[in-house]
Design a protein around this motif. Structure first.
Motif, short mmCIF file in Angstrom:
data_model
loop_
_atom_site.label_atom_id
_atom_site.label_comp_id
_atom_site.label_asym_id
_atom_site.label_seq_id
_atom_site.Cartn_x
_atom_site.Cartn_y
_atom_site.Cartn_z
N LYS A 49 0.84 -1.21 0.00
CA LYS A 49 0.00 0.00 0.00
C LYS A 49 0.87 1.26 0.00
N LEU A 50 1.99 1.22 0.71
CA LEU A 50 2.89 2.38 0.73
C LEU A 50 3.47 2.66 -0.67
N ALA A 51 3.80 1.56 -1.37
CA ALA A 51 4.32 1.72 -2.74
C ALA A 51 3.30 2.39 -3.64
N SER A 52 2.04 1.99 -3.52
CA SER A 52 0.96 2.58 -4.33
C SER A 52 0.80 4.05 -3.99
N ILE A 53 0.85 4.33 -2.70
CA ILE A 53 0.68 5.73 -2.26
C ILE A 53 1.83 6.57 -2.81
N ASN A 54 3.04 6.03 -2.75
CA ASN A 54 4.21 6.76 -3.24
C ASN A 54 4.09 7.04 -4.74
N ASN A 55 3.56 6.07 -5.48
CA ASN A 55 3.36 6.23 -6.93
C ASN A 55 2.37 7.35 -7.22
N VAL A 56 1.29 7.37 -6.44
CA VAL A 56 0.29 8.42 -6.61
C VAL A 56 0.89 9.78 -6.33
N ILE A 57 1.69 9.83 -5.24
CA ILE A 57 2.32 11.11 -4.87
C ILE A 57 3.24 11.59 -5.99
N GLU A 58 4.02 10.64 -6.56
CA GLU A 58 4.94 11.02 -7.65
C GLU A 58 4.18 11.55 -8.85
N LYS A 59 3.10 10.89 -9.21
CA LYS A 59 2.28 11.35 -10.35
C LYS A 59 1.69 12.71 -10.06
N THR A 60 1.27 12.90 -8.84
CA THR A 60 0.69 14.19 -8.47
C THR A 60 1.72 15.30 -8.58
N LEU A 61 2.93 14.99 -8.09
CA LEU A 61 3.99 15.98 -8.18
C LEU A 61 4.33 16.30 -9.63
N LEU A 62 4.36 15.24 -10.49
CA LEU A 62 4.64 15.45 -11.91
C LEU A 62 3.57 16.30 -12.56
N SER A 63 2.29 16.02 -12.26
CA SER A 63 1.18 16.80 -12.80
C SER A 63 1.28 18.24 -12.34
N ARG A 64 1.66 18.41 -11.08
CA ARG A 64 1.81 19.76 -10.53
C ARG A 64 2.89 20.53 -11.31
N GLU A 65 3.99 19.84 -11.59
CA GLU A 65 5.09 20.48 -12.32
C GLU A 65 4.67 20.86 -13.74
N GLN A 66 3.97 19.94 -14.42
CA GLN A 66 3.49 20.23 -15.78
C GLN A 66 2.52 21.39 -15.78
N PHE A 67 1.62 21.41 -14.78
CA PHE A 67 0.65 22.49 -14.68
C PHE A 67 1.36 23.83 -14.48
N THR A 68 2.40 23.82 -13.64
CA THR A 68 3.13 25.06 -13.36
C THR A 68 3.77 25.61 -14.63
N VAL A 69 4.38 24.71 -15.42
CA VAL A 69 5.00 25.15 -16.68
C VAL A 69 3.96 25.75 -17.62
N LEU A 70 2.84 25.04 -17.81
CA LEU A 70 1.78 25.53 -18.69
C LEU A 70 1.22 26.85 -18.18
N PHE A 71 1.03 26.94 -16.89
CA PHE A 71 0.47 28.13 -16.26
C PHE A 71 1.41 29.32 -16.48
N GLU A 72 2.70 29.11 -16.26
CA GLU A 72 3.67 30.20 -16.36
C GLU A 72 3.88 30.65 -17.81
N LYS A 73 3.90 29.67 -18.73
CA LYS A 73 4.24 29.98 -20.12
C LYS A 73 3.04 30.36 -20.98
N ALA A 74 1.86 30.42 -20.39
CA ALA A 74 0.65 30.74 -21.17
C ALA A 74 0.81 32.12 -21.81
N PRO A 75 0.32 32.31 -23.06
CA PRO A 75 0.49 33.59 -23.76
C PRO A 75 -0.45 34.68 -23.28
#
Length: 736
Positions: A49-75
């Motif tokens: 269960k900890l491994a699954s939780i860690n995977n979710v956290i990593e995906k969330t962090l990745l999504s957060r990073e992608q969102f930040t880039v899109l948000f910052e670079k928007a025209p």
């Protein structure tokens, strides 16, 4: 979940310790093993269960990073507000619009409210955001440096049970500019007189403007999905499009002329410009192709007419030099490629200058037009005829013409061109000299072939005019010498290389000095002096002869005037050619010099050849008579070598006749038949009561013979060679 896991593990460990502290029975050992097994199972399950939780956290962090880039670079600008309208987040564009500073670690603007940046429309903004309106709202922002309108759009978000407002901000000026640009582009696209087509990445047409349809006849639905080369006039033009595409790969644009075909099957020239359009990601692959073109049929037609005019001789309607050069170059290339031969005929009119001088240039122009008609009417349509300028014509004969056929054609033209011409109120006879050269027999280079024909033409003139001549190597060499001599004379005149030398004339009975003849010498280089026969024949019909004659006349007057100051008193004969005698300026020059040097007037004699008076030229007759009226004596040179008649001798009233050296040389030959001619010439002149000068006297025998025939004056090496002007005062001193 980690706390629950710890509690379960703690309970299991306490049970195990209990089992270990009591006396261990068989039953308790079984309980101990069961607790150990349960503990292991729970640990394994919890690890998964900890491994699954860690995977979710990593995906969330990745999504957060992608969102930040899109948000910052928007025209466009984006801001996130909380329920009290504090600014929670703002991207790069929004921070620029609001003039907010930004610290990536800890933004310091989350205490600011958006309404503090709104100058106009605060109430409208609060109503708008409270109502979660999906309509856009325009407000005016300001800060210390900027002021302007923006358009807002919003959406509400619930995150962790909290309400946030996600708002976009677009500058009204930027939106207006984009809309205006789009509107202008649409106007240009719709109303441009040039055809415009847009193709996709595969070069398939996806859009065309009305001008495209007007020019080609094709609507968008007719041609959508087709490639531009579908318009090509033929397979060759279609292949040409492939070279265009190749250029687009390397240069991103191409401009040139293609031949296309409209819907009705009409072929037209089109000036086309194509460009490759790349996307914002700056990849190496174009995303679209744009072609802009116009039908240039009218322009090409006008250019062709202008080219035609530029290549045509306005007077005769034949090709001019420029047009001939183009045709000649094409003909030469075809002949080289196919191994053909072809011939050119160089034609120059004889005595054309006389017609211009005597009757005027309008008569000369009319003769040229009549001459052009006679030539073209007796050639094939495929033959090329050009007037190179003045009275020079040239013909390029098409096909492989045998020499016998060339001979017949040249003879035919020679006879035809020498027939009388009816020019306005006169009938005029003008012959032509024709030179013929053939590729590759006479030359294998274009310029060499022209020179060969030109050389042959000059040889025809040299042989008496009114004839044709085929090229040969000897002629070419003579022509080369001729051209070089003309150039050298032209260069030598301003360098004062031409000087008069003076040959004495003496009384054969007394030995007294009675006169001089001025003879030109060309001081070509140091130690090298050239005689008249080495250069005068080459320039006789050229402008250089006139220039040289003018120079020598001036020299004679100046020299004699200088000697007169030292007691000089003898006549000096100066030679004038037929061309000089034909020009009014010759008379005007001599008349001016007579006025300038009055002491010289009575000492100057004008010496002309039999050839000059045989031409029976009214201009020559007029100018000779005017020279006589100035008080100048007239001398006939080389008598017996030309065609002068008794009538001509009486008409011009010559004061002196000179017997040519060729007859005087017969005295030494002992040939009685030749002496009969000399004796007859002497008696004829004496009967006309005209003074005689015998030229070329070199021996006592000649002097004795001539004195015996009552001839008094002689000129020749027997007395002295022609002298430089610096020797003259010493020579005349004994006779003063």
């Amino acid at each position: 979940m980690s706390e629950s896991l710890a509690e379960n593990v703690d309970v299991r460990v306490q049970n195990l310790l209990g089992c270990l502290n009591s006396h261990t029975s068989h039953a308790k050992k079984n309980i101990f093993h069961e607790n150990i097994q349960l503990l292991v199972e729970e640990l394994l399950d919890s690890q998964s269960k900890l491994a699954s939780i860690n995977n979710v956290i990593e995906k969330t962090l990745l999504s957060r990073e992608q969102f930040t880039v899109l948000f910052e670079k928007a025209p466009v600008g984006f801001i996130v507000l909380d329920e009290q309208y504090h600014i929670v987040e703002a991207n790069t564009v929004a921070r620029s619009q609001l003039n907010l500073a930004h610290d990536q670690q800890s933004p310091n603007y989350n205490h600011l409210k958006i309404v503090s940046f709104i100058v106009k429309g605060v109430a409208d903004f609060i109503d708008w955001i409270s109502a979660d309106s999906t309509e856009g709202l325009i407000v005016e922002l300001h800060d210390a440096n900027k002021k302007g309108q923006v358009k807002l759009n919003q959406t509400s978000l619930i995150i962790s049970k909290k309400r946030f407002h996600f708002i976009s901000m677009i500058s009204i000026a930027k939106e207006y500019y984009l809309n205006e640009s789009l509107r202008l582009f649409k106007m240009v696209f719709e109303f441009s007189s040039q055809g415009i087509m847009i193709a996709d990445v595969n070069k398939n047409i996806i859009e065309v403007n009305p001008a495209f349809s007007k020019i080609t006849g094709y609507l968008l639905e007719d041609i959508k999905g087709c490639k531009p080369e579908v318009l090509a006039a033929d397979s060759e033009s279609e292949e040409y499009y492939q070279t265009i595409y190749a250029d687009l790969v390397y240069n991103n644009s191409w401009k040139g002329i293609v031949y296309n075909c409209n819907k009705n099957g009409q072929v037209y020239p089109e000036e086309l410009e194509m460009v490759a359009v790349y996307g914002a990601d700056n990849t190496n692959m174009p995303i679209h192709y744009i072609g802009i073109f116009e039908n240039i049929s009218e322009r090409v037609e006008k250019e062709n007419k202008l080219k035609e005019l530029a290549e045509m001789d306005i007077l005769t309607g034949l090709y001019n030099r420029q047009g001939f050069n183009q045709k000649f170059e094409n003909k030469f290339q075809v002949a080289q490629r196919n191994g053909d031969n072809f011939s050119i005929l160089f034609i120059d009119l004889d005595n054309f200058k006389y017609l211009n001088d005597r009757y005027g240039h309008n008569y000369g122009d009319e003769l040229l037009k009549l001459m052009a008609l006679r030539i073209t009417n007796n050639l094939k349509k495929t033959d090329v005829v050009a007037r190179l300028g003045g009275d020079e014509f040239i013909i390029i004969l098409s096909g492989n013409v045998l020499k016998a056929s060339l001979n017949n054609l040249a003879h035919k033209l020679s006879v035809l061109l020498s027939k009388p011409y009816n020019i306005f109120d006169i009938e005029y006879v003008c012959s032509a000299s024709i030179g013929i050269a053939t590729y590759p027999d006479d030359a294998i280079e274009p310029i060499a072939l022209l020179k060969s024909a030109d050389a042959a033409m000059y040889q025809a003139k040299f042989l008496g005019r009114n004839r044709y001549q085929f090229f040969n190597e000897e002629l070419f060499n003579q022509h080369t010498i001729c051209q070089k001599t003309i150039t050298d004379v032209d260069d030598g005149i301003p360098q004062h290389q031409f000087l008069l030398h003076y040959q004495a004339q003496h009384d054969m009975n007394t030995g007294d000095l009675v006169g001089f003849e001025a003879l030109v010498r060309w001081h070509y280089s140091e130690g090298e002096i050239r005689y008249p026969k080495e250069f005068l024949p080459y320039i006789e019909k050229e402008q250089q002869m006139i220039k040289l004659g003018r120079l020598l006349i001036n020299q004679a007057f100046i020299n004699v005037n200088t000697w007169c100051k030292s007691g000089f008193k003898w006549p000096v004969s100066i030679n004038l050619s037929a061309d000089q005698l034909r020009l009014a300026e010759t008379y005007e020059l001599i008349s001016t010099l007579c006025d300038k040097y009055p002491k010289v007037r009575s000492l100057i004699h004008i010496e002309v050849t039999e050839t000059a008076i045989f031409e029976n030229d009214p201009l020559i007759e007029k100018n000779i008579n005017q020279l006589k009226q100035l008080g100048l004596h007239l001398v006939l040179d080389d008598f017996g070598t030309g065609y002068s008649s008794i009538y001509s001798l009486k008409k011009f009233q010559f004061d002196v006749i000179k017997i040519d050296k060729g007859f005087v040389d017969d005295i030494l030959s002992g040939d009685n038949n030749n002496l009969v001619i000399l004796n007859g010439i002497i008696r004829l002149i004496q009967e006309l009561n005209i003074a005689i000068i015998c030229e070329g006297v070199e021996t006592h025998q000649q002097v004795d013979y001539l004195v015996n025939k009552d001839c008094k004056i002689a000129q020749g090496f027997f007395y002295h060679k022609p002298m430089h002007k610096n020797q003259m005062l010493k020579y005349i001193a004994p006779y003063l």
